[in-house]
Scaffold this motif. Structure first.
Motif, PDB file in Angstrom:
ATOM      1  N   UNK A 126       3.782  27.667 -41.790  1.00  0.00           N
ATOM      2  CA  UNK A 126       2.570  26.864 -41.610  1.00  0.00           C
ATOM      3  C   UNK A 126       2.905  25.410 -41.312  1.00  0.00           C
ATOM      4  N   UNK A 127       3.850  24.863 -42.056  1.00  0.00           N
ATOM      5  CA  UNK A 127       4.261  23.459 -41.843  1.00  0.00           C
ATOM      6  C   UNK A 127       4.790  23.249 -40.434  1.00  0.00           C
ATOM      7  N   UNK A 128       5.578  24.189 -39.945  1.00  0.00           N
ATOM      8  CA  UNK A 128       6.093  24.087 -38.574  1.00  0.00           C
ATOM      9  C   UNK A 128       4.964  24.134 -37.559  1.00  0.00           C
ATOM     10  N   UNK A 129       3.951  24.979 -37.824  1.00  0.00           N
ATOM     11  CA  UNK A 129       2.826  25.097 -36.916  1.00  0.00           C
ATOM     12  C   UNK A 129       2.037  23.783 -36.851  1.00  0.00           C
ATOM     13  N   UNK A 131       3.193  20.769 -37.480  1.00  0.00           N
ATOM     14  CA  UNK A 131       3.988  19.748 -36.810  1.00  0.00           C
ATOM     15  C   UNK A 131       4.005  19.946 -35.308  1.00  0.00           C
ATOM     16  N   UNK A 132       3.905  21.203 -34.871  1.00  0.00           N
ATOM     17  CA  UNK A 132       3.928  21.501 -33.439  1.00  0.00           C
ATOM     18  C   UNK A 132       2.616  21.123 -32.748  1.00  0.00           C
ATOM     19  N   UNK A 133       1.549  20.972 -33.535  1.00  0.00           N
ATOM     20  CA  UNK A 133       0.249  20.662 -32.929  1.00  0.00           C
ATOM     21  C   UNK A 133      -0.131  19.260 -33.133  1.00  0.00           C
TER      22      UNK A 133
END
Length: 133
Positions: A126-129, A131-133
């Motif tokens: 979730x954290x990566x998602x 940061x990607x947005x």
């Protein structure tokens, strides 16, 4: 109805929910609504609100097909616990002050501990998602 029967029914329903996007969406909506209502009435549930929200997000992302790095068995447990949580006729009725939410809270704590590593992987994803947005 016994506690074992309630759990068994919840897990049988969990199989149907995981295989039906409409039912899983309905479960997510009902779990959010129930959580808000119960957190307002129970300090114990309010303290666990963040954990419940994580499980709700997990179900949502799994059923949308966005996150599948979790075992089917763990998802069945998660959906089963959420079904049990939103069901008003559980083992200890929720209208009983204080103790009415103890079974819900205990089951959530058990599930959270049981999922351990898988839940940490989900929150990292979730954290990566985010940061990607």
């Amino acid at each position: 109805m016994s506690k074992k029967t309630n759990y068994k029914q919840a897990f049988n329903r969990a199989i149907k929910v995981l295989n039906d996007r409409r039912l899983s969406s309905k479960l997510v909506d009902e779990a959010k609504s129930t959580l808000t209502s119960r957190a307002d009435r129970s300090e114990k549930i309010a303290k666990l609100k963040g954990k419940f929200q994580t499980l709700i997000r997990l179900v949502k992302e799994y059923t949308k097909g966005n996150y599948r790095q979790i075992s089917k068995k763990s998802m069945l447990y998660t959906v089963g616990v959420l079904i049990y949580f939103i069901t008003p006729t559980d083992v200890i009725p929720d209208f009983i002050p204080v103790s009415g939410f103890v079974d819900d809270a205990s089951l959530l704590i058990w599930l959270y501990n049981h999922l351990g590593k898988e839940l940490k992987q989900f929150t990292a994803w979730e954290s990566k998602q985010e940061k990607a947005h």
